[in-house]
Scaffold this motif. Structure first.
Motif, PDB file in Angstrom:
ATOM      1  N   ARG A 238      -7.455 -17.392 -14.989  1.00 37.44           N
ATOM      2  CA  ARG A 238      -6.366 -16.893 -14.150  1.00 37.44           C
ATOM      3  C   ARG A 238      -6.901 -15.940 -13.088  1.00 37.44           C
ATOM      4  O   ARG A 238      -7.680 -15.030 -13.387  1.00 37.44           O
ATOM      5  N   GLU A 239      -6.487 -16.201 -11.838  1.00 43.15           N
ATOM      6  CA  GLU A 239      -6.807 -15.266 -10.754  1.00 43.15           C
ATOM      7  C   GLU A 239      -5.605 -14.346 -10.644  1.00 43.15           C
ATOM      8  O   GLU A 239      -4.511 -14.800 -10.291  1.00 43.15           O
ATOM      9  N   GLU A 240      -5.793 -13.073 -10.942  1.00 47.21           N
ATOM     10  CA  GLU A 240      -4.669 -12.141 -10.846  1.00 47.21           C
ATOM     11  C   GLU A 240      -5.187 -10.720 -10.652  1.00 47.21           C
ATOM     12  O   GLU A 240      -6.340 -10.429 -10.994  1.00 47.21           O
ATOM     13  N   PRO A 241      -4.359  -9.834 -10.076  1.00 44.90           N
ATOM     14  CA  PRO A 241      -4.804  -8.446  -9.904  1.00 44.90           C
ATOM     15  C   PRO A 241      -5.180  -7.849 -11.255  1.00 44.90           C
ATOM     16  O   PRO A 241      -4.475  -8.051 -12.255  1.00 44.90           O
ATOM     17  N   ILE A 242      -6.286  -7.129 -11.288  1.00 43.87           N
ATOM     18  CA  ILE A 242      -6.783  -6.542 -12.539  1.00 43.87           C
ATOM     19  C   ILE A 242      -6.846  -5.028 -12.362  1.00 43.87           C
ATOM     20  O   ILE A 242      -7.511  -4.528 -11.458  1.00 43.87           O
ATOM     21  N   SER A 243      -6.156  -4.303 -13.208  1.00 45.41           N
ATOM     22  CA  SER A 243      -6.196  -2.841 -13.109  1.00 45.41           C
ATOM     23  C   SER A 243      -7.458  -2.329 -13.811  1.00 45.41           C
ATOM     24  O   SER A 243      -8.020  -2.986 -14.686  1.00 45.41           O
ATOM     25  N   ARG A 244      -7.881  -1.147 -13.385  1.00 45.16           N
ATOM     26  CA  ARG A 244      -9.156  -0.590 -13.863  1.00 45.16           C
ATOM     27  C   ARG A 244      -9.266  -0.549 -15.387  1.00 45.16           C
ATOM     28  O   ARG A 244     -10.299  -0.891 -15.967  1.00 45.16           O
ATOM     29  N   GLU A 245      -8.173  -0.152 -16.042  1.00 45.79           N
ATOM     30  CA  GLU A 245      -8.279   0.041 -17.485  1.00 45.79           C
ATOM     31  C   GLU A 245      -8.456  -1.268 -18.249  1.00 45.79           C
ATOM     32  O   GLU A 245      -8.902  -1.273 -19.394  1.00 45.79           O
ATOM     33  N   ARG A 246      -8.132  -2.389 -17.583  1.00 43.59           N
ATOM     34  CA  ARG A 246      -8.366  -3.671 -18.270  1.00 43.59           C
ATOM     35  C   ARG A 246      -9.861  -3.944 -18.431  1.00 43.59           C
ATOM     36  O   ARG A 246     -10.262  -4.709 -19.297  1.00 43.59           O
ATOM     37  N   LEU A 247     -10.670  -3.289 -17.595  1.00 43.48           N
ATOM     38  CA  LEU A 247     -12.130  -3.412 -17.778  1.00 43.48           C
ATOM     39  C   LEU A 247     -12.517  -2.802 -19.126  1.00 43.48           C
ATOM     40  O   LEU A 247     -13.393  -3.305 -19.823  1.00 43.48           O
ATOM     41  N   TYR A 248     -11.863  -1.697 -19.470  1.00 40.17           N
ATOM     42  CA  TYR A 248     -12.195  -1.005 -20.726  1.00 40.17           C
ATOM     43  C   TYR A 248     -11.676  -1.780 -21.943  1.00 40.17           C
ATOM     44  O   TYR A 248     -12.246  -1.718 -23.020  1.00 40.17           O
ATOM     45  N   LEU A 249     -10.555  -2.464 -21.753  1.00 46.45           N
ATOM     46  CA  LEU A 249      -9.912  -3.137 -22.888  1.00 46.45           C
ATOM     47  C   LEU A 249     -10.377  -4.586 -23.066  1.00 46.45           C
ATOM     48  O   LEU A 249     -10.027  -5.228 -24.048  1.00 46.45           O
ATOM     49  N   ALA A 250     -11.169  -5.085 -22.100  1.00 47.02           N
ATOM     50  CA  ALA A 250     -11.586  -6.492 -22.145  1.00 47.02           C
ATOM     51  C   ALA A 250     -12.473  -6.768 -23.358  1.00 47.02           C
ATOM     52  O   ALA A 250     -13.162  -5.876 -23.859  1.00 47.02           O
ATOM     53  N   ASP A 251     -12.427  -8.022 -23.810  1.00 49.61           N
ATOM     54  CA  ASP A 251     -13.335  -8.439 -24.895  1.00 49.61           C
ATOM     55  C   ASP A 251     -14.738  -8.659 -24.335  1.00 49.61           C
ATOM     56  O   ASP A 251     -15.735  -8.458 -25.014  1.00 49.61           O
ATOM     57  N   GLU A 252     -14.788  -9.160 -23.088  1.00 49.92           N
ATOM     58  CA  GLU A 252     -16.070  -9.421 -22.429  1.00 49.92           C
ATOM     59  C   GLU A 252     -15.865  -9.203 -20.935  1.00 49.92           C
ATOM     60  O   GLU A 252     -14.735  -9.282 -20.437  1.00 49.92           O
ATOM     61  N   ALA A 253     -16.965  -8.971 -20.235  1.00 47.86           N
ATOM     62  CA  ALA A 253     -16.918  -8.907 -18.767  1.00 47.86           C
ATOM     63  C   ALA A 253     -18.270  -9.360 -18.252  1.00 47.86           C
ATOM     64  O   ALA A 253     -19.294  -9.211 -18.933  1.00 47.86           O
ATOM     65  N   PHE A 254     -18.263  -9.954 -17.067  1.00 49.10           N
ATOM     66  CA  PHE A 254     -19.552 -10.335 -16.468  1.00 49.10           C
ATOM     67  C   PHE A 254     -19.425 -10.441 -14.956  1.00 49.10           C
ATOM     68  O   PHE A 254     -18.325 -10.585 -14.408  1.00 49.10           O
ATOM     69  N   PHE A 255     -20.583 -10.318 -14.308  1.00 49.89           N
ATOM     70  CA  PHE A 255     -20.689 -10.521 -12.867  1.00 49.89           C
ATOM     71  C   PHE A 255     -21.129 -11.951 -12.588  1.00 49.89           C
ATOM     72  O   PHE A 255     -21.864 -12.537 -13.392  1.00 49.89           O
ATOM     73  N   THR A 256     -20.728 -12.465 -11.429  1.00 50.59           N
ATOM     74  CA  THR A 256     -21.300 -13.728 -10.950  1.00 50.59           C
ATOM     75  C   THR A 256     -21.786 -13.541  -9.523  1.00 50.59           C
ATOM     76  O   THR A 256     -21.206 -12.783  -8.747  1.00 50.59           O
ATOM     77  N   GLY A 257     -22.852 -14.239  -9.192  1.00 54.03           N
ATOM     78  CA  GLY A 257     -23.369 -14.204  -7.824  1.00 54.03           C
ATOM     79  C   GLY A 257     -24.635 -15.031  -7.752  1.00 54.03           C
ATOM     80  O   GLY A 257     -25.260 -15.296  -8.790  1.00 54.03           O
ATOM     81  N   THR A 258     -25.003 -15.412  -6.559  1.00 52.94           N
ATOM     82  CA  THR A 258     -26.225 -16.194  -6.396  1.00 52.94           C
ATOM     83  C   THR A 258     -27.415 -15.409  -6.916  1.00 52.94           C
ATOM     84  O   THR A 258     -28.264 -15.936  -7.633  1.00 52.94           O
ATOM     85  N   ALA A 259     -27.488 -14.133  -6.553  1.00 52.97           N
ATOM     86  CA  ALA A 259     -28.603 -13.305  -7.016  1.00 52.97           C
ATOM     87  C   ALA A 259     -28.409 -12.936  -8.488  1.00 52.97           C
ATOM     88  O   ALA A 259     -29.313 -13.088  -9.297  1.00 52.97           O
TER      89      ALA A 259
END
Ligand code: PMP
Length: 318
Positions: A238-259
């Protein structure tokens, strides 16, 4: 860090030695950030090198030019051929490719369209994992930046323009000074936008969430691929606005990018994300992604452009 550059640079239609690919200090882009660019990776596969998502990157490059009214004096096809030949000539097993379009020498007017020529260069360098090899497994510690991404009516975030990266530099330097590997910027409404050079995803209850294009993000090529791979694996996205605190409550998080490729985030602002290490969905997406780019899993979406190595080419990086 020693730069492992390719021997040749493609510069305005010709192959020139790296040392000779230079410009005058008066070029418009150096003063006003009037350049657009791409970052593309070529991976090593058992059948030789293969460029990842070349057409998607060229598409974005031409889009960036369109936004900034830059008339690029080469066609997409010419640049596609130039990139393939450059990677072959430089003989890289794997490399990072940097096409750059910039406004050259001709004056300091803020409307440079009449006076300044448009120049195009393509460079290659050998570049490993952007946030460190261990980061791909262990994850990185990041902090939310005090710097925001640009407001929508200031800089066009969907253009990958040189000038926009002064904002990225502030985010990256602040993060490093605070002991983090990377910073996450919010948009001007306070919602999560992206890293200084990466898009961001979180996982919650088995669903993948990522900020929408309206959150002042760059429309990442890797972001799109990860969304496609998630679809293939039956993971809802889902593409949706994400509030800052959801970063803390997430089960996982990751970055994507060519580099950055797919880099797990293990903590945000000193708070562990999930169990504070790479999570199972991140790992599953990495396996699929690296399997495809390394030619170990069939390239079912046609993302790879194989590099032919004709005789006489492939002189090696130095
Ligand atoms: N956001 C920014 C600001 C970037 O510089 C990049 C790297 N190009 C990305 C996101 C990720 O984009 P991509 O996956 O196309 O490399």
């Amino acid at each position: 860090m020693a730069l492992k550059n390719g021997k040749w640079v493609w510069f305005n239609g010709k192959f020139v030695p790296w040392e000779e690919a230079t410009v005058h200090v008066g070029v418009h882009a150096l003063h006003y950030g009037s350049s657009v660019f791409e970052g593309i990776r070529s991976y090593e596969t058992k059948d030789g090198p293969a460029i990842f998502c070349l057409d998607q990157h060229l598409e974005r490059l031409f889009g960036s030019c369109k936004i900034y009214r830059i008339e690029i004096p080469f066609s997409k096809d010419e640049l596609r051929r130039a990139i393939v030949e450059l990677v072959a000539r430089n003989g890289h097993r794997a490399c990072y490719i940097r096409p750059l379009v910039f406004r050259g020498l001709g004056g300091f007017n803020l409307d440079p369209r009449v006076d300044c020529p448009v120049e195009v260069a393509i460079l290659t360098i050998e570049w490993g994992a952007y946030l460190g090899k261990e980061a791909l497994e262990q994850g990185v510690d990041v902090g939310v930046s005090t710097w925001f991404r640009m407001a929508p009516n200031t800089y066009p975030a969907l253009a990958k323009a040189g000038g926009h990266y002064t904002n990225s530099q502030l985010i990256a330097m602040e993060a490093h000074d605070r002991g983090y590997m990377e910073g996450i910027a919010l948009d001007i409404f306070g919602y999560v936008s992206e890293g200084s050079g990466e898009n961001i995803f979180i996982v919650q209850d088995g669903t993948l969430y990522t900020p929408p294009l309206s959150a002042s993000i760059l429309g990442g090529v890797t972001r799109r691929c990860v969304m496609t791979l998630a679809g293939d694996l039956g993971i809802p996205v889902r593409e949706e606005p994400i509030s800052r605190e959801r970063l803390y409550l997430a089960d996982e998080a990751f970055f994507t990018g060519t580099a950055a490729e797919i880099t797990p985030i293990r903590s945000v602002d000193g708070i562990p994300v999930g169990e504070g290490k790479r999570g199972p969905i991140t790992r599953r997406l990495q396996e699929e992604f690296f399997g495809i780019v390394r030619g170990e899993i069939p390239d079912r979406h046609g993302w790879l452009t194989p590099i032919p190595y004709p005789a006489g080419l492939g002189e090696g990086a130095h």
